[in-house]
Design an enzyme around this catalytic site. Structure first.
Site, PDB file in Angstrom:
ATOM      1  N   SER A 169       0.640  -1.119   0.053  1.00  0.00           N
ATOM      2  CA  SER A 169       0.020   0.022   0.023  1.00  0.00           C
ATOM      3  C   SER A 169       0.905   1.207  -0.052  1.00  0.00           C
ATOM      4  O   SER A 169       2.152   1.314  -0.290  1.00  0.00           O
ATOM      5  CB  SER A 169      -0.931  -0.008   1.142  1.00  0.00           C
ATOM      6  OG  SER A 169      -1.778   1.066   1.009  1.00  0.00           O
ATOM      7  N   LYS A 200       3.664   1.301  -3.624  1.00  0.00           N
ATOM      8  CA  LYS A 200       3.203   0.695  -4.853  1.00  0.00           C
ATOM      9  C   LYS A 200       3.930   0.954  -6.052  1.00  0.00           C
ATOM     10  O   LYS A 200       4.081   0.207  -6.945  1.00  0.00           O
ATOM     11  CB  LYS A 200       1.565   1.120  -5.076  1.00  0.00           C
ATOM     12  CG  LYS A 200       0.668   0.575  -4.136  1.00  0.00           C
ATOM     13  CD  LYS A 200      -0.681   0.872  -4.430  1.00  0.00           C
ATOM     14  CE  LYS A 200      -1.772   0.238  -3.742  1.00  0.00           C
ATOM     15  NZ  LYS A 200      -3.201   0.276  -4.023  1.00  0.00           N
ATOM     16  N   ASP A 236      -6.317  -4.220  -7.786  1.00  0.00           N
ATOM     17  CA  ASP A 236      -7.340  -3.120  -7.286  1.00  0.00           C
ATOM     18  C   ASP A 236      -8.257  -3.073  -8.287  1.00  0.00           C
ATOM     19  O   ASP A 236      -9.606  -3.102  -7.750  1.00  0.00           O
ATOM     20  CB  ASP A 236      -6.472  -1.973  -7.127  1.00  0.00           C
ATOM     21  CG  ASP A 236      -5.630  -1.793  -5.736  1.00  0.00           C
ATOM     22  OD1 ASP A 236      -5.955  -2.531  -4.810  1.00  0.00           O
ATOM     23  OD2 ASP A 236      -4.752  -0.940  -5.837  1.00  0.00           O
TER      24      ASP A 236
END
EC number: 1.1.1.25
Length: 285
Positions: A67, A71, A107
């Protein structure tokens, strides 16, 4: 959960990260699938990132999640990237394939998996925001065959937004547009022809702010989604539900991006139904 000499490790790496719900999700998944693994949270400084990645090989880990703020910073330490991670330019999952470390981004997959009755193919999508979450969602929409994606940002962010999506613009033939979010008339006009409206900003996390005008009228067939899951219902979603529009919060995205990583690591399907019930008990109370 059993821990023995054969237990393999997975972790989420970020700063800060001690608040993360990811260990709860993944450890429950390990337990329910009888995979001999354990998942922890590592809060590290940037100076430790290279060594942390090397530890995936050293300790034969399943891999790691990432996170903010790592990233993008993790990419130079990897052996390769999946197609979606290349387009997005960011990684949220590293998979250990016999010592070869491959970066993925689940994601966007997680977002669309959370929309049970929506297929992006040949659709018109409007996105609020142009940050990392928006880029992941837009990229997945393009890969899934969306017809048109319109990205709405504040006027001072238009130039930066176009630059942020430069790779995607250069490498795909999807019709991407960028618009001023403060132009309420244009926003309302385009909304009438849209299948999905997504808030990919942090506006609404305070439980009070709206990313769009309170006077916005939603067409009846529209699906509205927010990447925020705390609060469980943001003012954006409340506005949609008040008009009897289907509205989805970000809790499903959190779960299904984790499910994507779990599948890459273990080959097993995460028991999302059972874990969803546990998450709802936590966040919808």
């Amino acid at each position: 959960m059993r821990i023995d000499g054969h237990t393999r490790l997975a972790a989420v790496v970020a700063s800060p990260i001690k608040h993360s719900i990811s260990p709860f999700i993944h450890n429950l998944a390990f337990e329910k699938t009888h995979v001999n693994g354990v998942y922890v949270a590592w809060e590290i400084p940037e100076s430790d990132l290279a060594e942390t990645v090397e530890n995936i090989r050293r300790y034969n880990m399943f891999g790691i999640n990432l996170s903010m703020p790592y990233k993008e910073k993790v990419i130079p330490f990897l052996d390769g990237l999946s197609p979606e991670a290349q387009l997005i330019g960011a990684v949220n999952t590293v998979v250990n394939r016999d010592g070869r470390l491959i970066g993925h981004n689940t994601d966007g997959f997680g977002f669309f998996a959370s929309l049970k009755n929506f297929n992006p193919k040949d659709t018109h999508i409007m996105i609020l925001g142009a940050g990392g979450a928006a880029k992941s969602i837009v990229t997945q929409a393009v890969l899934d065959g969306a017809k048109k994606v319109s990205i709405y940002v504040r006027p001072q962010s238009l130039v930066k937004a176009k630059e942020n999506f430069r790779t995607l613009l250069d490498q795909t033939d999807c019709y991407l547009e960028f618009h001023d979010l403060t132009d309420a008339d244009h926003f309302q006009k385009e909304l009438r022809q849209t299948d999905l409206l997504v808030n990919a900003t942090s506006v609404g996390m305070d439980g009070e702010s709206l990313p769009i005008s309170i006077d916005t009228r939603f067409p009846k067939e529209l699906l509205v989604a927010d990447i925020i899951y705390q609060p469980f219902e943001t003012p954006f979603l409340a506005l949609a539900r008040k008009q009897e529009i289907e509205a989805v919060n970000g809790l499903g995205m959190l779960l299904y991006q984790a499910a994507g990583a779990f599948k890459l690591w273990t080959g097993e399907n995460m028991p999302t139904g059972a874990i969803w019930q546990e998450l709802e008990n936590i966040y919808n109370s």
